[in-house]
Scaffold this active site. Structure first.
Site, PDB file in Angstrom:
ATOM      1  N   GLU A 159     -10.824  -5.586  10.128  1.00 15.81           N
ATOM      2  CA  GLU A 159     -11.636  -6.177  11.202  1.00 15.81           C
ATOM      3  C   GLU A 159     -12.482  -7.363  10.726  1.00 15.81           C
ATOM      4  OE1 GLU A 159     -13.766  -2.976  13.064  1.00 15.81           O
ATOM      5  OE2 GLU A 159     -11.949  -1.858  13.534  1.00 15.81           O
ATOM      6  N   GLU A 265      -3.345   2.237  14.475  1.00 15.69           N
ATOM      7  CA  GLU A 265      -4.363   3.129  15.043  1.00 15.69           C
ATOM      8  C   GLU A 265      -4.104   3.366  16.531  1.00 15.69           C
ATOM      9  OE1 GLU A 265      -8.361   1.901  14.127  1.00 15.69           O
ATOM     10  OE2 GLU A 265      -7.813   1.166  12.128  1.00 15.69           O
TER      11      GLU A 265
END
Length: 329
Positions: A159, A265
């Site tokens: 991220e 994910e």
């Protein structure tokens, strides 16, 4: 081997949701969605786990053994868990996950080495560049050395992008600059040359979106500079109806030039069969997509449980989406 009754087989692979309880141990005699996925040339269809979810009941680990081929630690390998104080490492949680995975023949994705979140305050408060570089290298080296040869792929960076495709103002970027990307990947490669090294992010779900474009352009630049990035991970936390966009997004990410990509994910609000099948087919049809990790087994353990986003319900029964995937493979 436990015999699987014909009725249970019919329930398991029917295209409808299963409402009655299923003998979890019996299900282990059935063909897993991981096995079906790998029959198409992919490496794994996996999920997540940690000591709590692997020991809270017998159903969760039984489903993982039966249906999934890969495990990602949900929290136990993050910085706050592995190095809460400088130079003082704790591996009890991550050791449990790795030992469970290895003893059951599951691939492991290491998650995650460098992330701005779940970061101890002692790291985020560092202002000296050389100190932070030393801390970064030591953390990566220590964690990866412990599991060298046991991890298929590592999410080295997690991220690091803003929604506009620019780099996030984390402590690593603010103190070291963009060069922390090179430092992190080169350190990781030196520790375990055989592990696949990933950059992982969310909202990489639509081709043409600014964050997708930013990821692709930066990775192309970094690869051209010799930075050893093997893969891009698309987290794929989706809203209802968004599964149709994933194929185009994966194709765009594949154009960055890494040797592989993965869905890392996956969860989908409402868990519709159409959305899940669209995502699975998107990976099947993109040659660089090596695998899919679903971010949890059953809804109660999901970080977004109110959205009922996973393949198993609160009673650990497979939903219609699970059966749809099995039928589609």
């Amino acid at each position: 081997m436990v015999q699987l009754k014909t009725a249970a087989l019919a329930l398991l692979f029917a295209g409808q949701a299963i409402s009655s309880p299923v003998d979890i141990d019996s299900r282990q005699a059935s063909v897993s969605i991981d096995a079906k996925f790998k029959a198409h040339g992919k490496k794994y269809l996996g999920t997540i786990g940690d000591q709590y979810t692997l020991t809270k009941n017998s159903k969760n680990p039984a489903i993982i053994k039966a249906d999934f081929g890969q495990l990602t630690p949900e929290n136990s390998m993050k910085w706050d868990a592995t190095e809460p104080n400088r130079g003082q490492f704790s591996f009890s949680g991550s050791d449990y996950l790795v030992n469970f995975a290895q003893s059951n023949g599951k691939l492991i994705r290491g998650h995650t080495l460098v992330w701005h979140s779940q970061l101890p305050g002692w790291v985020s408060s560092i202002t000296d560049k050389n100190t932070l570089i030393s801390v970064l290298k030591n953390h990566i080296t220590t964690v990866m050395t412990r599991y060298k040869g046991k991890i298929y792929a590592w999410d080295v960076l997690n991220e690091i992008f803003n929604e506009d495709g620019s780099l996030r103002n984390s402590v690593f970027y603010n103190v070291i600059g963009e060069d922390y990307v090179r430092i992190a990947f080169e350190t990781a490669r030196s520790v375990d040359p055989n592990a696949k090294l990933y950059i992982n992010d969310y909202n990489l779900d639509s081709a043409g979106y600014s964050k997708v474009n930013g990821m692709v352009s930066h990775v192309k630049k970094w690869l051209a500079a010799g930075i050893p990035i093997d893969g891009i991970g698309s987290q794929t936390h989706l809203g209802a109806g968004a599964g149709a966009n994933v194929a185009g997004a994966l194709n765009a990410l594949a154009g960055a030039g890494t040797t592989e990509i993965a869905i890392t994910e996956l969860d989908i609000a409402g868990a519709s069969s159409t959305d899940y099948v669209n995502v699975v087919k998107a990976c099947l049809n993109q040659s660089k997509c090596v695998g899919i990790t679903v971010w949890g087994v059953a809804d109660p353990d999901s970080w977004r449980s109110s959205s009922s986003p996973l393949l198993f319900d609160s009673n650990y029964n497979p939903k219609a989406a699970y059966n749809a995937i099995a039928n589609a493979l």
